[in-house]
Write a protein that holds these residues in place. Sequence first.
Motif, short mmCIF file in Angstrom:
data_model
loop_
_atom_site.label_atom_id
_atom_site.label_comp_id
_atom_site.label_asym_id
_atom_site.label_seq_id
_atom_site.Cartn_x
_atom_site.Cartn_y
_atom_site.Cartn_z
N THR A 43 0.85 -1.19 0.00
CA THR A 43 0.00 0.00 0.00
C THR A 43 0.89 1.24 0.00
O THR A 43 2.12 1.15 0.16
N ASP A 94 -2.66 4.73 5.78
CA ASP A 94 -3.60 4.01 4.92
C ASP A 94 -5.04 4.17 5.40
O ASP A 94 -5.96 4.25 4.59
N ALA A 110 -4.69 3.13 -0.38
CA ALA A 110 -4.28 1.93 0.34
C ALA A 110 -4.76 0.64 -0.31
O ALA A 110 -4.73 -0.41 0.31
N SER A 140 -4.85 -2.70 -1.81
CA SER A 140 -3.82 -3.75 -1.81
C SER A 140 -4.08 -4.78 -2.90
O SER A 140 -3.36 -5.75 -3.03
#
Length: 197
Positions: free
Chosen positions: A167, A185, A192, A194
């Motif tokens: 992230t 995040d 963020a 992922s």
Amino acid sequence: MNSISELEAIYGDAAPKSLSKVVTKVTPHYRTWIEASRFVVVSTVGAEGTDGSPRGDDGAVVTIQDESTLLLPDWFGNNRVDTLRNLVCDKRISLMFMFPSSTNVVRVNGTAVVTADEELRKRFEKKGKLPRTVIVITIGEMYFQCAKALMRSELWKDVGRDVKLPTAGDFLKERDAEFDGKDYDATYPEYAKSRMW
């Protein structure tokens, strides 16, 4: 490799269609592609080096002003202004337009200037906000890229697959052990993500 002749001895002549496909103005097909594209990679070079910058928007990422000119608004970001700094020093610019699911890429090479002209900025007004500047791009050449690279990488295959990636907070913490990446995040969840897609 020390010379162009050495390079050409290895690769031989360019495929004829790779040269004849080049255009110098926006044609109807290129207009369709560019107006559909919400994402472009902008490459520049300047006194401090090279820069490749992704640019995206919720509609067409650039506006076609005329058959030789593209307009790219510069919205608020991190204020590094690497691309803009380069263009002030060296007007050369390249763009790569991509569209999800397509293995083709449209490339533009040309020159550009950065302007803060208020009337031009007003053309891009969104929800009461204006871009800080607009990059005015003069097209030198334009062509579609061979699809092999995107096909080989299977870039758009299995969209939505679960691939764990670092992230924004992970990247920042890697450079500063004291930095609270998880809090970053949580504060900026849009940075963020992922998942790859």
